[in-house]
Design a protein around this motif. Structure first.
Motif, PDB file in Angstrom:
ATOM      1  N   ASN A 298       0.861  -1.184   0.000  1.00  0.00           N
ATOM      2  CA  ASN A 298       0.000   0.000   0.000  1.00  0.00           C
ATOM      3  C   ASN A 298       0.893   1.228   0.000  1.00  0.00           C
ATOM      4  OD1 ASN A 298      -1.273   2.361   1.733  1.00  0.00           O
ATOM      5  ND2 ASN A 298      -2.964   1.283   0.766  1.00  0.00           N
ATOM      6  N   LEU A 299       0.550   2.197  -0.845  1.00  0.00           N
ATOM      7  CA  LEU A 299       1.317   3.435  -0.936  1.00  0.00           C
ATOM      8  C   LEU A 299       0.421   4.611  -0.583  1.00  0.00           C
ATOM      9  CD1 LEU A 299       3.197   2.756  -4.288  1.00  0.00           C
ATOM     10  CD2 LEU A 299       4.029   2.364  -1.958  1.00  0.00           C
ATOM     11  N   GLY A 300       0.858   5.420   0.371  1.00  0.00           N
ATOM     12  CA  GLY A 300       0.078   6.561   0.817  1.00  0.00           C
ATOM     13  C   GLY A 300       0.173   7.730  -0.142  1.00  0.00           C
ATOM     14  N   VAL A 301      -0.533   8.809   0.203  1.00  0.00           N
ATOM     15  CA  VAL A 301      -0.576  10.004  -0.623  1.00  0.00           C
ATOM     16  C   VAL A 301       0.736  10.779  -0.486  1.00  0.00           C
ATOM     17  CG1 VAL A 301      -1.595  11.490   1.154  1.00  0.00           C
ATOM     18  CG2 VAL A 301      -2.075  11.944  -1.269  1.00  0.00           C
ATOM     19  N   GLY A 302       1.085  11.552  -1.511  1.00  0.00           N
ATOM     20  CA  GLY A 302       2.304  12.353  -1.469  1.00  0.00           C
ATOM     21  C   GLY A 302       3.482  11.632  -2.089  1.00  0.00           C
ATOM     22  N   ILE A 303       4.658  11.772  -1.480  1.00  0.00           N
ATOM     23  CA  ILE A 303       5.875  11.163  -2.010  1.00  0.00           C
ATOM     24  C   ILE A 303       5.736   9.654  -2.208  1.00  0.00           C
ATOM     25  CG2 ILE A 303       8.314  10.710  -1.537  1.00  0.00           C
ATOM     26  CD1 ILE A 303       8.501  13.467  -0.279  1.00  0.00           C
ATOM     27  N   PRO A 304       5.091   8.906  -1.288  1.00  0.00           N
ATOM     28  CA  PRO A 304       4.967   7.453  -1.511  1.00  0.00           C
ATOM     29  C   PRO A 304       4.301   7.077  -2.829  1.00  0.00           C
ATOM     30  CG  PRO A 304       4.485   7.978   0.767  1.00  0.00           C
ATOM     31  CD  PRO A 304       4.601   9.292   0.049  1.00  0.00           C
ATOM     32  N   GLU A 305       3.418   7.946  -3.341  1.00  0.00           N
ATOM     33  CA  GLU A 305       2.776   7.665  -4.627  1.00  0.00           C
ATOM     34  C   GLU A 305       3.811   7.437  -5.725  1.00  0.00           C
ATOM     35  OE1 GLU A 305      -1.281  10.390  -4.300  1.00  0.00           O
ATOM     36  OE2 GLU A 305       0.566  11.274  -5.061  1.00  0.00           O
ATOM     37  N   ALA A 306       4.947   8.139  -5.629  1.00  0.00           N
ATOM     38  CA  ALA A 306       5.967   8.080  -6.673  1.00  0.00           C
ATOM     39  C   ALA A 306       6.678   6.730  -6.717  1.00  0.00           C
ATOM     40  CB  ALA A 306       6.986   9.206  -6.473  1.00  0.00           C
ATOM     41  N   ILE A 307       6.557   5.929  -5.662  1.00  0.00           N
ATOM     42  CA  ILE A 307       7.186   4.606  -5.659  1.00  0.00           C
ATOM     43  C   ILE A 307       6.617   3.753  -6.784  1.00  0.00           C
ATOM     44  CG2 ILE A 307       7.531   2.485  -4.324  1.00  0.00           C
ATOM     45  CD1 ILE A 307       7.442   4.228  -1.784  1.00  0.00           C
ATOM     46  N   ALA A 308       5.314   3.856  -7.029  1.00  0.00           N
ATOM     47  CA  ALA A 308       4.685   3.093  -8.109  1.00  0.00           C
ATOM     48  C   ALA A 308       5.222   3.535  -9.457  1.00  0.00           C
ATOM     49  CB  ALA A 308       3.168   3.266  -8.064  1.00  0.00           C
ATOM     50  N   GLY A 362      -2.365  -8.240   6.297  1.00  0.00           N
ATOM     51  CA  GLY A 362      -2.215  -8.674   4.918  1.00  0.00           C
ATOM     52  C   GLY A 362      -1.157  -7.953   4.108  1.00  0.00           C
ATOM     53  N   LEU A 363      -0.626  -6.844   4.629  1.00  0.00           N
ATOM     54  CA  LEU A 363       0.360  -6.070   3.874  1.00  0.00           C
ATOM     55  C   LEU A 363       1.789  -6.480   4.227  1.00  0.00           C
ATOM     56  CD1 LEU A 363      -1.190  -2.493   4.110  1.00  0.00           C
ATOM     57  CD2 LEU A 363      -0.889  -3.831   2.019  1.00  0.00           C
ATOM     58  N   ASP A 364       2.617  -6.577   3.201  1.00  0.00           N
ATOM     59  CA  ASP A 364       4.049  -6.805   3.414  1.00  0.00           C
ATOM     60  C   ASP A 364       4.814  -5.492   3.510  1.00  0.00           C
ATOM     61  OD1 ASP A 364       4.009  -9.753   3.067  1.00  0.00           O
ATOM     62  OD2 ASP A 364       3.374  -9.229   1.038  1.00  0.00           O
ATOM     63  N   PHE A 365       4.339  -4.474   2.795  1.00  0.00           N
ATOM     64  CA  PHE A 365       5.088  -3.221   2.677  1.00  0.00           C
ATOM     65  C   PHE A 365       4.114  -2.058   2.641  1.00  0.00           C
ATOM     66  CE2 PHE A 365       6.928   0.271   0.334  1.00  0.00           C
ATOM     67  CZ  PHE A 365       8.292   0.252   0.598  1.00  0.00           C
ATOM     68  N   ALA A 366       4.395  -1.045   3.453  1.00  0.00           N
ATOM     69  CA  ALA A 366       3.617   0.190   3.425  1.00  0.00           C
ATOM     70  C   ALA A 366       4.561   1.357   3.176  1.00  0.00           C
ATOM     71  CB  ALA A 366       2.876   0.394   4.746  1.00  0.00           C
ATOM     72  N   GLY A 367       4.255   2.150   2.168  1.00  0.00           N
ATOM     73  CA  GLY A 367       4.987   3.388   1.929  1.00  0.00           C
ATOM     74  C   GLY A 367       4.107   4.542   2.367  1.00  0.00           C
ATOM     75  N   LEU A 368       4.512   5.262   3.406  1.00  0.00           N
ATOM     76  CA  LEU A 368       3.687   6.306   4.000  1.00  0.00           C
ATOM     77  C   LEU A 368       4.478   7.599   4.154  1.00  0.00           C
ATOM     78  CD1 LEU A 368       2.012   4.153   6.799  1.00  0.00           C
ATOM     79  CD2 LEU A 368       0.906   4.977   4.701  1.00  0.00           C
ATOM     80  N   GLY A 369       3.775   8.688   4.325  1.00  0.00           N
ATOM     81  CA  GLY A 369       4.399   9.976   4.596  1.00  0.00           C
ATOM     82  C   GLY A 369       4.344  10.292   6.073  1.00  0.00           C
ATOM     83  N   ALA A 370       4.977  11.374   6.470  1.00  0.00           N
ATOM     84  CA  ALA A 370       4.955  11.816   7.871  1.00  0.00           C
ATOM     85  C   ALA A 370       5.311  13.296   7.927  1.00  0.00           C
ATOM     86  CB  ALA A 370       5.926  11.005   8.716  1.00  0.00           C
ATOM     87  N   LEU A 371       4.850  13.946   8.983  1.00  0.00           N
ATOM     88  CA  LEU A 371       5.100  15.371   9.175  1.00  0.00           C
ATOM     89  C   LEU A 371       6.162  15.635  10.226  1.00  0.00           C
ATOM     90  CD1 LEU A 371       1.365  16.503   9.260  1.00  0.00           C
ATOM     91  CD2 LEU A 371       2.969  16.858   7.373  1.00  0.00           C
TER      92      LEU A 371
END
Length: 522
Positions: A298-308, A362-371
């Motif tokens: 799962n890829l979060g909003v922001g910079i993690p979106e660019a991983i895809a 169920g997730l192996d990898f999460a790409g998330l942002g942080a403040l």
């Protein structure tokens, strides 16, 4: 049987003090004409007023649409939602000015809540949110003082000598849903929708509470036109249906209609725009290096979106299964205001079912942002400078993933140049993110380690790993001075043992090494 009405009639159905539970993410699945009519009636007549509204995610275009219409003092008494900033400035201002009781709950909890209401369960009982701002020992999901002064909506309970959170369930007066077509008997199908947002559970929840169900559709079709298996909400569960004007029935916040998001067509993924070289792309490349073939992601909003985008450009996207919290599985997640939809999805399931999968590990990898990041390993992703942003699916995704990679710019406001395999800082950012204290706890590092999770922070200039003793600095970018560019811009000192250099190749215009890296991990 469902009654067909004009949208202007909804204000005769929705009364002062009613509780509305609505589907919606961006503008997808959201009955926008209802809130526009509520706004108009309130401004003209002062009614309906003092409404409570529950919403699963951010509803709006981060501007003037969606919940911007009803974020008004007097019209709203209480708002309980998965994300605030995405609803637009009007909602965050309403919260910040303390003009309504504003709560933020995890998107996964709000997504599953209607089916618990429908079955008349006591509440959503889960470990999701323990040790974070959802925990009553911290903020209990409150986003302003009026919420803190109100009756709590989250309880800490003990079952079998274990701590759990119980999210209390509202009595739903109005279930507000959206579909694509309604037939003459009121049966609702969702052919052109980009998401499945629990429309059936929402209708059942309202009915279980003795409430009414209002549905917005694109058009009315003849009975029998739709395969019975494609009917999402039977007409016996719908009270009122209206046909929306096309301009108020967008598929997402930026797309009127894309047949790919509805699963009707597929496109060559290489035809989609790719990320340009920038600090954001460097971060995405370094984060992508943490992927392993076969990962469910799962890829979060922001910079993690660019991983895809990086994985697609490197030709390895088919090695992983990317998912979205809105129910997309496979393909490539859409970004920006199409967030939650997928290009070339293999499957689209109910959002609540997706969150059950996430919450179950169920997730192996999460790409998330942080403040903001604290010394002990906690992170804030839900409030900045006292302004409520909201967690969305962040807490569920982080809680359900084995590896979490937080991706962010090291200092907010950075101006940098990427050239010759290194990072050149042109103007240092002034917003410090590694702080002694953070405004809210959206992620609890201690509990994550106890759960056996691997946690990394990737920035354009440094990489950190969470240990039992705090953050360890493990990599520094080429062209960067560790003391001047990294440590001097942190309010706390990380653990320093064996600091390596970030791969210089990810700072080049063309990378081309991810495929080989994945082969070594296979």
């Amino acid at each position: 049987m469902a009654k067909f009405i004009d949208s202007s009639e909804v204000c005769n159905i929705i009364k002062d003090g009613d509780t509305i539970f609505t589907t919606g993410i961006t503008m997808g699945g959201f009955a926008e004409e209802v809130v526009m009519e509520l706004e108009k009636s309130f401004l003209d007549k002062g009614h309906p007023r003092d409404l409570t509204i529950y919403f699963q995610s951010a509803v709006g275009n981060r501007g003037e649409r969606g919940f911007a219409h009803i974020a008004r003092e007097g019209l709203l008494k209480r708002a309980v939602g998965g994300h605030l900033m995405g609803c637009g400035p009007a909602m965050t201002k309403l919260s910040g000015d303390n003009k309504a009781e504003v709560f933020n709950l995890p998107q996964g909890v709000l997504s599953t809540m209607p089916r618990y209401i429908a079955a008349r369960k006591p509440g959503v009982i889960t470990k999701v949110g323990l040790g974070t701002m959802m925990d009553p020992r911290q903020l209990g999901g409150t986003m302003n003082q009026r919420a803190k002064d109100a009756e709590p909506i989250i309880d800490l309970i003990n079952l079998n000598d274990e701590e759990w959170l119980m999210y209390k369930l509202p009595k739903v007066d109005i279930g507000l849903i959206r579909g694509t077509y309604a037939d003459e008997k009121g049966n609702i199908s969702m052919d052109k929708e980009g998401y499945k947002l629990g429309q059936l559970a929402m209708a059942q929840a309202a009915r279980a509470c003795g409430g009414k169900v209002i549905c917005q559709v694109e058009s009315i079709i003849q009975s029998g036109s739709t395969n019975p298996k494609d009917i999402i909400v039977p007409g016996i569960m719908v009270d009122y249906i209206y046909v929306a004007k096309p301009e108020y029935h967008w598929q997402t916040a930026q797309t009127v209609y894309n047949p790919v998001f509805a699963g009707e067509h597929r496109v060559p993924l290489e035809s989609l725009p790719m990320e340009k070289l920038s600090p954001r792309k460097v971060i995405a490349r370094r984060a992508a290096m943490e992927l392993t073939p076969g990962n469910v992601v799962n890829l979060g909003v922001g910079i993690p979106e660019a991983i895809a985008s990086v994985a697609a450009e490197e030709g390895v996207l088919d090695l992983f299964t990317l998912t979205t919290e809105a129910g997309g599985i496979g393909g490539m997640p859409a970004n920006k205001h199409d967030f939650g939809c997928c290009w070339n999805a293999d499957a689209t399931i109910e959002m609540a079912d997706q969150f059950d999968f996430y919450d179950g590990g169920g997730l192996d990898f999460a790409g998330l942002g942080a403040l903001q990041i604290s010394p002990e390993g906690n992170l804030n992703a839900s409030m900045l400078n006292g302004g409520g942003i909201g967690v969305g699916g962040f807490i569920n995704v982080a809680g359900g993933s084995k590896k979490i990679v937080f991706s962010l710019i090291f200092c907010g406001g950075l101006e940098a140049d990427i050239a010759d395999g290194k990072l050149n800082i042109l103007k240092e950012g002034k917003i410090v993110k590694f702080k002694d204290e953070i405004e809210q706890v959206s992620f609890n590092g201690k509990l994550a380690l106890e759960d056996g999770k691997e946690v990394l922070i990737v920035t354009e200039r440094a990489v950190f790993k969470l240990t039992e003793d705090g953050w360890e600095l493990i990599e520094v970018a080429p062209g960067v001075d560790m003391e001047k560019d990294v440590l001097a811009n942190m309010m706390f000192k990380p653990i320093i043992k064996d600091v390596k250099q970030m791969p210089s190749s990810i700072f080049n215009e063309n990378w081309g090494e991810m495929s080989e890296l994945m082969k070594k991990k296979s």
